[in-house]
Design an enzyme around this catalytic site. Structure first.
Site, short mmCIF file in Angstrom:
data_model
loop_
_atom_site.label_atom_id
_atom_site.label_comp_id
_atom_site.label_asym_id
_atom_site.label_seq_id
_atom_site.Cartn_x
_atom_site.Cartn_y
_atom_site.Cartn_z
N HIS A 254 0.89 -22.90 35.86
CA HIS A 254 2.52 -22.96 36.34
C HIS A 254 2.77 -22.85 37.58
CE1 HIS A 254 6.72 -22.26 35.67
NE2 HIS A 254 6.63 -21.46 36.55
N ASP B 237 15.39 -18.00 26.45
CA ASP B 237 15.32 -18.14 27.54
C ASP B 237 16.20 -18.91 28.13
OD1 ASP B 237 14.16 -17.92 30.30
OD2 ASP B 237 13.70 -20.30 29.95
N ARG C 159 22.16 -16.23 33.99
CA ARG C 159 21.56 -15.70 35.09
C ARG C 159 21.99 -16.67 36.32
NH1 ARG C 159 15.65 -15.97 34.30
NH2 ARG C 159 15.30 -15.19 36.43
N SER D 286 10.95 -14.59 31.75
CA SER D 286 11.39 -16.24 31.65
C SER D 286 10.28 -17.12 31.41
CB SER D 286 12.53 -16.71 32.71
OG SER D 286 12.60 -18.15 32.58
N LYS E 165 7.71 -18.84 27.80
CA LYS E 165 7.69 -20.15 27.69
C LYS E 165 6.12 -20.44 27.54
CE LYS E 165 10.73 -20.68 30.97
NZ LYS E 165 11.50 -21.39 31.96
N1 URA Z 1 11.59 -20.70 36.49
C1 URA Z 1 11.83 -20.02 35.38
O1 URA Z 1 11.51 -20.72 34.35
N2 URA Z 1 12.56 -19.09 35.15
C2 URA Z 1 13.25 -18.45 36.03
O2 URA Z 1 13.70 -17.31 35.80
C3 URA Z 1 12.81 -18.68 37.24
C4 URA Z 1 11.93 -19.81 37.53
#
Ligand code: URA
Length: 425
Positions: free
Chosen positions: A83, A162, A169, A184, A188
């Site tokens: 990621h 999320d 947010r 977050s 995932k």
């Molecule tokens: N990417 C995400 O998936 N979540 C965040 O909070 C910030 C960047």
């Protein structure tokens, strides 16, 4: 039994939230017994007061448990994903997934779309005619079996809490909180079912985290969260002051990725890609040299298999922009700086990125960096080529590039490496 106001007050006043309270909160929020404005107030309290490691572990577990978890055990191979926190010209995923697959791992890459000045991996791949990024869990696993890698959209069943929290947010000024970002991202990735994960945490002007200290804290927080959820996790902090590679946009980044898989990638891009591949292979327990997988053609073959399996034609010509314009050097000298954020914003304004998440993106728009810091340039020599389908966008893109490059009299020292640091658990 608790209630939302009690939890908001507790966090507001700096007290910790009990595991049962966090679990209750997510259940009640899913049942709409906790209102969005109450969740927003709690997010703001967390923004100021933080979450300790125990609260964060439970918070993340509750986000994962809000949806499904993919079971990849039938693959019979080590699974490892990567990621990136997002950068300008960051097409590394397109190269890395087939590269690591060619070395024997399975790479289940469930990604998002770009928002703002950093592009999204799916937007880039969707520049390829026919490419499909919305897959069912069954299709995802079948493609992983057939091609060794898949790059697809995270479906609605994956950590749905999320999605709701991120939307809140986004409109309440609470994105930039390390525990909220870490939970977050990691919820995932953990729900995706991977055994191991490598994080590319970008640092610099074009990154989400502008300072080394914040990037390091985020990396350490995510590495610890991974370990707590049995996902072997490591992070690399990599520099994002200058666009990575030469292409910034969607189709243009696919073109550069294909060149990289064929052994013709620019040095900076390959440095980051190989370092991440080595770390992924180490976590997967595979002793393979990713450079050999490129030299032998195995990595490019894995890319072609993945694109075809997802409905795309890897040999089809990519969309080309109708209009181009060049930005030239104002004097003779050495290019000492090319600001990643400004180039990213300009590419976005040319149509490569979106303002709201429902906006379409242009496959052809983008910027080609004809020179990079460290290159000698002559007055009038083109440094950037801007591409767009809509010539009316040039003015705004040019405005974003005002002051984006510095030309000096002395050759700048090349950074020793774009990889600043490894963070391992
Ligand atoms: N990417 C995400 O998936 N979540 C965040 O909070 C910030 C960047």
């Amino acid at each position: 039994m608790t209630d939302a106001v009690t939890l908001i007050q507790a966090k507001r006043d700096g007290r910790r939230l009990a595991d049962d309270d966090i679990r209750w909160l997510f259940g009640a929020y899913a049942d709409n017994q906790v209102a969005d404005e109450q969740m927003s107030a709690l997010l703001m309290a967390i923004y100021f007061q933080g979450l300790d490691s125990r609260e964060l572990r439970t918070w993340t577990a509750a986000m994962i448990d809000s949806g499904d978890r993919l079971d990849l055990s039938e693959l019979g191979k080590p699974t490892v994903d990567k990621h990136s926190t997002g950068g300008v010209g960051d097409k590394v995923s397109l190269i890395l997934a087939p590269l690591v697959a060619a070395c024997g791992a399975a790479v289940p890459q469930l990604s998002g779309r770009g928002l703002g000045h950093t592009g999204g991996t799916l937007d880039k791949l969707e520049a390829i005619p026919g490419f499909r990024s919305s897959l069912t869990p069954r299709e995802t696993i079948d493609i992983l079996k057939a091609a060794g890698c898949v790059i697809a959209a995270a479906g609605p069943g994956l950590a749905p809490a999320d999605r709701r929290l991120y939307a809140l947010r986004d409109v309440t000024g609470t994105v930039e909180s390390i525990p909220l970002i870490a939970s977050s991202i990691m919820s995932k990735k953990i729900a995706e079912g991977t055994d191991a994960l490598v994080l590319d945490v970008k640092v610099g002007t074009g990154a989400f985290m502008k300072s080394y200290d914040r990037a390091k804290e985020l990396a350490e927080t995510m590495v610890a969260l991974g370990a707590e959820h049995n996902v072997t996790t490591a992070a690399l902090l990599t520099s994002m002051d200058t666009p990575l590679g030469r292409a910034v946009g969607n189709g243009v980044e696919v073109e550069e990725s294909v060149a990289a898989l064929q052994g013709n990638g620019p040095d900076d891009l390959m440095q980051v890609t190989i370092a991440l591949a080595e770390q992924m292979l180490a976590l997967a327990g595979l002793e393979k040299d990713p450079r050999e997988a490129i030299a032998s053609g195995a990595a490019y073959a894995a890319y072609q298999r993945m694109i075809r399996a997802q409905g795309g034609d890897p040999d089809a010509p990519l969309p080309q922009a109708r209009h181009t314009k060049e930005l030239s050097a104002s004097q003779d000298g050495w290019l000492t700086r090319l600001d990643a954020l400004q180039v990213g914003v300009a590419a976005w304004r040319l149509g490569a990125g979106r303002e709201r998440k429902e906006d379409p993106v242009s496959a052809a728009a983008g910027i080609i960096c004809l020179a990079k810091p460290g290159d000698r340039v002559a007055k009038g020599q083109p440094v950037l080529e801007l591409r767009t389908d809509d010539a009316a966008r040039f003015d705004a893109a040019m405005a974003a590039l005002d002051g984006a490059m510095t030309i000096g009299e002395h050759q700048p020292q090349a950074p020793a490496s774009l990889v600043i640091e490894h963070v391992v658990g």
